[in-house]
Scaffold this motif. Sequence first.
Motif, PDB file in Angstrom:
ATOM      1  N   ASP A  68      52.653  49.542  38.822  1.00 27.95           N
ATOM      2  CA  ASP A  68      53.558  50.180  37.882  1.00 27.95           C
ATOM      3  C   ASP A  68      53.985  49.200  36.799  1.00 27.95           C
ATOM      4  O   ASP A  68      54.939  49.450  36.070  1.00 27.95           O
ATOM      5  CB  ASP A  68      54.794  50.712  38.614  1.00 27.95           C
ATOM      6  N   ALA A  69      53.275  48.071  36.701  1.00 29.14           N
ATOM      7  CA  ALA A  69      53.618  47.028  35.740  1.00 29.14           C
ATOM      8  C   ALA A  69      52.528  46.945  34.663  1.00 29.14           C
ATOM      9  O   ALA A  69      51.668  47.809  34.568  1.00 29.14           O
ATOM     10  CB  ALA A  69      53.780  45.694  36.461  1.00 29.14           C
ATOM     11  N   ASN A  70      52.572  45.875  33.870  1.00 33.07           N
ATOM     12  CA  ASN A  70      51.534  45.679  32.855  1.00 33.07           C
ATOM     13  C   ASN A  70      50.497  44.663  33.319  1.00 33.07           C
ATOM     14  O   ASN A  70      49.841  44.001  32.518  1.00 33.07           O
ATOM     15  CB  ASN A  70      52.147  45.231  31.523  1.00 33.07           C
ATOM     16  N   PHE A  71      50.348  44.538  34.620  1.00 34.78           N
ATOM     17  CA  PHE A  71      49.377  43.624  35.208  1.00 34.78           C
ATOM     18  C   PHE A  71      48.804  44.234  36.474  1.00 34.78           C
ATOM     19  O   PHE A  71      49.337  45.221  37.004  1.00 34.78           O
ATOM     20  CB  PHE A  71      50.023  42.267  35.518  1.00 34.78           C
ATOM     21  N   VAL A  72      47.724  43.635  36.954  1.00 32.32           N
ATOM     22  CA  VAL A  72      47.044  44.140  38.145  1.00 32.32           C
ATOM     23  C   VAL A  72      46.722  42.967  39.063  1.00 32.32           C
ATOM     24  O   VAL A  72      46.151  41.957  38.623  1.00 32.32           O
ATOM     25  CB  VAL A  72      45.744  44.881  37.775  1.00 32.32           C
ATOM     26  N   LEU A  73      47.086  43.101  40.333  1.00 33.55           N
ATOM     27  CA  LEU A  73      46.710  42.135  41.362  1.00 33.55           C
ATOM     28  C   LEU A  73      45.467  42.660  42.071  1.00 33.55           C
ATOM     29  O   LEU A  73      45.442  43.804  42.518  1.00 33.55           O
ATOM     30  CB  LEU A  73      47.851  41.952  42.364  1.00 33.55           C
ATOM     31  N   PHE A  74      44.453  41.819  42.147  1.00 33.73           N
ATOM     32  CA  PHE A  74      43.224  42.261  42.826  1.00 33.73           C
ATOM     33  C   PHE A  74      42.736  41.194  43.799  1.00 33.73           C
ATOM     34  O   PHE A  74      42.932  39.997  43.594  1.00 33.73           O
ATOM     35  CB  PHE A  74      42.135  42.622  41.806  1.00 33.73           C
ATOM     36  N   GLY A  75      42.128  41.660  44.893  1.00 32.53           N
ATOM     37  CA  GLY A  75      41.680  40.759  45.945  1.00 32.53           C
ATOM     38  C   GLY A  75      40.260  41.079  46.385  1.00 32.53           C
ATOM     39  O   GLY A  75      39.527  41.820  45.741  1.00 32.53           O
ATOM     40  N   GLY A  76      39.887  40.487  47.543  1.00 35.12           N
ATOM     41  CA  GLY A  76      38.528  40.621  48.033  1.00 35.12           C
ATOM     42  C   GLY A  76      37.606  39.553  47.488  1.00 35.12           C
ATOM     43  O   GLY A  76      36.391  39.710  47.493  1.00 35.12           O
ATOM     44  N   LEU A  77      38.166  38.447  47.008  1.00 29.17           N
ATOM     45  CA  LEU A  77      37.376  37.367  46.415  1.00 29.17           C
ATOM     46  C   LEU A  77      37.158  36.258  47.431  1.00 29.17           C
ATOM     47  O   LEU A  77      38.110  35.754  48.028  1.00 29.17           O
ATOM     48  CB  LEU A  77      38.104  36.798  45.192  1.00 29.17           C
ATOM     49  N   GLU A  78      35.915  35.855  47.628  1.00 29.83           N
ATOM     50  CA  GLU A  78      35.630  34.749  48.534  1.00 29.83           C
ATOM     51  C   GLU A  78      36.101  33.418  47.959  1.00 29.83           C
ATOM     52  O   GLU A  78      36.596  32.551  48.666  1.00 29.83           O
ATOM     53  CB  GLU A  78      34.124  34.677  48.823  1.00 29.83           C
ATOM     54  N   ASP A  79      35.944  33.258  46.648  1.00 33.67           N
ATOM     55  CA  ASP A  79      36.325  32.007  45.985  1.00 33.67           C
ATOM     56  C   ASP A  79      37.078  32.337  44.696  1.00 33.67           C
ATOM     57  O   ASP A  79      36.521  32.268  43.595  1.00 33.67           O
ATOM     58  CB  ASP A  79      35.080  31.168  45.684  1.00 33.67           C
ATOM     59  N   PRO A  80      38.352  32.698  44.812  1.00 28.39           N
ATOM     60  CA  PRO A  80      39.101  33.083  43.607  1.00 28.39           C
ATOM     61  C   PRO A  80      39.203  31.961  42.577  1.00 28.39           C
ATOM     62  O   PRO A  80      39.244  32.229  41.372  1.00 28.39           O
ATOM     63  CB  PRO A  80      40.478  33.479  44.151  1.00 28.39           C
ATOM     64  N   ARG A  81      39.233  30.722  43.031  1.00 31.52           N
ATOM     65  CA  ARG A  81      39.339  29.614  42.078  1.00 31.52           C
ATOM     66  C   ARG A  81      38.099  29.531  41.209  1.00 31.52           C
ATOM     67  O   ARG A  81      38.187  29.257  40.002  1.00 31.52           O
ATOM     68  CB  ARG A  81      39.556  28.296  42.824  1.00 31.52           C
ATOM     69  N   ALA A  82      36.926  29.770  41.807  1.00 31.24           N
ATOM     70  CA  ALA A  82      35.687  29.736  41.029  1.00 31.24           C
ATOM     71  C   ALA A  82      35.658  30.882  40.022  1.00 31.24           C
ATOM     72  O   ALA A  82      35.194  30.713  38.883  1.00 31.24           O
ATOM     73  CB  ALA A  82      34.484  29.808  41.960  1.00 31.24           C
ATOM     74  N   VAL A  83      36.163  32.053  40.413  1.00 27.40           N
ATOM     75  CA  VAL A  83      36.220  33.190  39.501  1.00 27.40           C
ATOM     76  C   VAL A  83      37.192  32.890  38.368  1.00 27.40           C
ATOM     77  O   VAL A  83      36.909  33.156  37.194  1.00 27.40           O
ATOM     78  CB  VAL A  83      36.623  34.479  40.254  1.00 27.40           C
ATOM     79  N   TRP A  84      38.359  32.335  38.720  1.00 25.13           N
ATOM     80  CA  TRP A  84      39.350  31.955  37.696  1.00 25.13           C
ATOM     81  C   TRP A  84      38.733  30.979  36.699  1.00 25.13           C
ATOM     82  O   TRP A  84      38.892  31.138  35.481  1.00 25.13           O
ATOM     83  CB  TRP A  84      40.562  31.323  38.379  1.00 25.13           C
ATOM     84  N   GLN A  85      38.029  29.977  37.207  1.00 28.10           N
ATOM     85  CA  GLN A  85      37.433  28.977  36.327  1.00 28.10           C
ATOM     86  C   GLN A  85      36.320  29.583  35.476  1.00 28.10           C
ATOM     87  O   GLN A  85      36.179  29.252  34.285  1.00 28.10           O
ATOM     88  CB  GLN A  85      36.875  27.813  37.156  1.00 28.10           C
ATOM     89  N   GLY A  86      35.530  30.484  36.067  1.00 26.35           N
ATOM     90  CA  GLY A  86      34.471  31.136  35.311  1.00 26.35           C
ATOM     91  C   GLY A  86      35.022  31.954  34.158  1.00 26.35           C
ATOM     92  O   GLY A  86      34.468  31.951  33.058  1.00 26.35           O
ATOM     93  N   LEU A  87      36.121  32.655  34.404  1.00 24.74           N
ATOM     94  CA  LEU A  87      36.773  33.397  33.329  1.00 24.74           C
ATOM     95  C   LEU A  87      37.313  32.449  32.257  1.00 24.74           C
ATOM     96  O   LEU A  87      37.166  32.694  31.053  1.00 24.74           O
ATOM     97  CB  LEU A  87      37.906  34.256  33.899  1.00 24.74           C
ATOM     98  N   LEU A  88      37.927  31.360  32.691  1.00 24.73           N
ATOM     99  CA  LEU A  88      38.468  30.390  31.740  1.00 24.73           C
ATOM    100  C   LEU A  88      37.355  29.796  30.879  1.00 24.73           C
ATOM    101  O   LEU A  88      37.513  29.635  29.661  1.00 24.73           O
ATOM    102  CB  LEU A  88      39.212  29.281  32.486  1.00 24.73           C
ATOM    103  N   ASP A  89      36.221  29.488  31.487  1.00 23.42           N
ATOM    104  CA  ASP A  89      35.099  28.933  30.742  1.00 23.42           C
ATOM    105  C   ASP A  89      34.611  29.912  29.675  1.00 23.42           C
ATOM    106  O   ASP A  89      34.058  29.496  28.647  1.00 23.42           O
ATOM    107  CB  ASP A  89      33.955  28.580  31.693  1.00 23.42           C
ATOM    108  N   ALA A  90      34.837  31.208  29.936  1.00 28.18           N
ATOM    109  CA  ALA A  90      34.444  32.241  28.971  1.00 28.18           C
ATOM    110  C   ALA A  90      35.561  32.559  27.980  1.00 28.18           C
ATOM    111  O   ALA A  90      35.432  33.483  27.177  1.00 28.18           O
ATOM    112  CB  ALA A  90      34.029  33.501  29.720  1.00 28.18           C
ATOM    113  N   GLY A  91      36.668  31.818  28.066  1.00 28.30           N
ATOM    114  CA  GLY A  91      37.760  32.008  27.114  1.00 28.30           C
ATOM    115  C   GLY A  91      38.802  33.012  27.533  1.00 28.30           C
ATOM    116  O   GLY A  91      39.581  33.483  26.699  1.00 28.30           O
ATOM    117  N   VAL A  92      38.869  33.343  28.840  1.00 28.67           N
ATOM    118  CA  VAL A  92      39.835  34.313  29.357  1.00 28.67           C
ATOM    119  C   VAL A  92      40.688  33.638  30.426  1.00 28.67           C
ATOM    120  O   VAL A  92      40.170  33.205  31.456  1.00 28.67           O
ATOM    121  CB  VAL A  92      39.133  35.546  29.961  1.00 28.67           C
ATOM    122  N   LEU A  93      41.983  33.542  30.170  1.00 26.23           N
ATOM    123  CA  LEU A  93      42.897  32.910  31.117  1.00 26.23           C
ATOM    124  C   LEU A  93      43.675  33.984  31.871  1.00 26.23           C
ATOM    125  O   LEU A  93      44.389  34.788  31.271  1.00 26.23           O
ATOM    126  CB  LEU A  93      43.877  31.989  30.387  1.00 26.23           C
TER     127      LEU A  93
END
Length: 369
Positions: free
Chosen positions: A308-333
């Motif tokens: 009900d907010a302006n954000f979304v929490l999502f799970g089911g990630l084996e390596d969330p840090r790698a996904v976070w870094q991959g997004l950052l490398d693509a210019g998305v924080l």
Amino acid sequence: MTDQLERLGRLPLRENLRGLRPYGAPQLDVPILLNVNENTYGVPEDVRSAIVEAVQEAVSGLNRYPDREFTVLREHLAHYLGHGLTADNIWAANGSNEVLQHILLAFGGPGRSALGFPPTYSMYPLLAGSTGTAYVTGSRQENFNLDARSAAEEVAATGANVVFLCSPNNPTGTALTQEVVAEVYDAGEAAQAIIIVDEAYAEFSHEGTPSALELLPGRERLIVSRTMSKAFALAGARLGYLAAAPEIADALRLVRLPYHLSAVTQATAVAALTHSHRLLANVNEIKRQRDRIVTELTGMGLTVAPSDANFVLFGGLEDPRAVWQGLLDAGVLIRDVGIPNHLRVTAGTEKETSIFLETLESLIRPSVS
């Protein structure tokens, strides 16, 4: 950072502050910032002009202290909230964090405790610690919701003096039912607990989601906290506020610093409230992008908390840090909120959301558990 902590440790800090790190999300210079739940649409040009004009007028009187009671601002905030509220029901400060700090200074402190239900807003324990208030934790269900009966039982069992209820909850996005708020309020009767419903993201709620503002009549220990940082796109202006019984505001006057809201802040907020219809015009589009994120992430096989907010929490990630870094490398924080196998993303513009979803999908397949 290690050297800095060692130097800090040599100072005569209060014991409850030793070893702590200051609050703060990464501040990185990347094209798409979707990590701290800002309104990425910004302030419309005509509203910017109105704010500049109001500030310019305020600047002519900067040799004088501002209105200590910020009377005009309280009147505008009461009008915006409705529900029969008046200026006497309103308090405001430099961001909702300072509002919460005022509450803890007045009703918390040494020998008293505050109760939160993690995962929830990470500033609650930090604000408690800074005011010498003990912080205790309750529990949530696996789907991040709060059960009215169990929450009330924990309030009664802990005897907490202050209770934090975040709705929609940060970082999960889940909203509370009025039953939860009412039962928690009743359970705090013995300790005369102050019950805070933090509604920082209320404007983004789905249609029909109730606000705790409806529960204020007859409940003098209930406080509803709001902010102009999110839906109003005024994170840089730092204006938070609350609605409660008039005696709550009277209590907070005992702990606020003199003239704590500058003339510039007051002028900015009043001008924004005068043009609230323009500032809130993008809320429905943000909600549409949020719901799009929920739908598409679910389609990717991820677990997604209803939001009900302006954000979304999502799970089911084996390596969330790698996904976070991959997004950052693509210019998305986006934000790693510390929940295992989860990440959180702010709903941005359609273009920002599309880039996030496309990039995530390219990263996600080998990371879905």
